[in-house]
Design a protein around this motif. Structure first.
Motif: not given
Length: 154
Positions: A91, A94-95, A97, A149
């Protein structure tokens, strides 16, 4: 950075079969600055490095595992193993979690993660780079992303 021992969550970062001991010293310094709970190696061992100017060796636990199987058997309960590797299935960072309880595993620049580590990782992440990065730089980017994040429950 203040650590709240009652807050749920932790993270660790380590290198599988690191190419040079200097990479661990730099990663260790970044891990201390970016809030890691511990650092580890699989395969090669740590020795004192000149780049550890913050004396992270005395401030953060370090674990060494001779084999991936030994490491995997001692993965903290409820922690997700997150492999950092350029694969089709990974993955994008940047995206991604970040989990509350994560153990990030990096491979050496010249060989990456072992097939076993890729297969056993609960999650795989990657990020865009024109060429491969130094392992300590890649690890620092992942830790910075986590701090920026925050984390989610999974």
């Amino acid at each position: 950075m203040v650590v709240d021992n009652l807050e749920q969550g932790f993270f660790a970062i380590g290198i599988q079969n690191g190419k040079t001991p200097e990479n661990l010293g730099v990663l260790w310094r970044s891990a201390q600055n970016l809030g890691a709970s511990f650092i580890f190696t699989i395969g090669n061992r740590y020795s004192k490095q000149a780049c550890d100017t913050h004396k992270a060796v005395g401030a953060m636990p370090y674990f060494h595992y001779d084999t991936f199987d030994d490491f995997y058997a001692h993965l903290p309960k409820s922690a997700l193993l997150i492999g950092v590797e350029l694969t089709e299935d990974a993955e994008p960072l940047e995206t991604f979690k970040h989990p509350r309880r994560g153990v990030y595993l990096l491979g050496a620049e010249d060989h990456g993660l072992s097939n076993q580590a890729i297969e056993k990782s609960h999650k795989l992440i990657k990020f865009s780079s024109a060429l491969s990065l130094n392992v300590s730089v890649a690890g620092s980017i992942v830790m910075y992303d986590r701090n920026t994040k925050g984390t989610v429950v999974y």
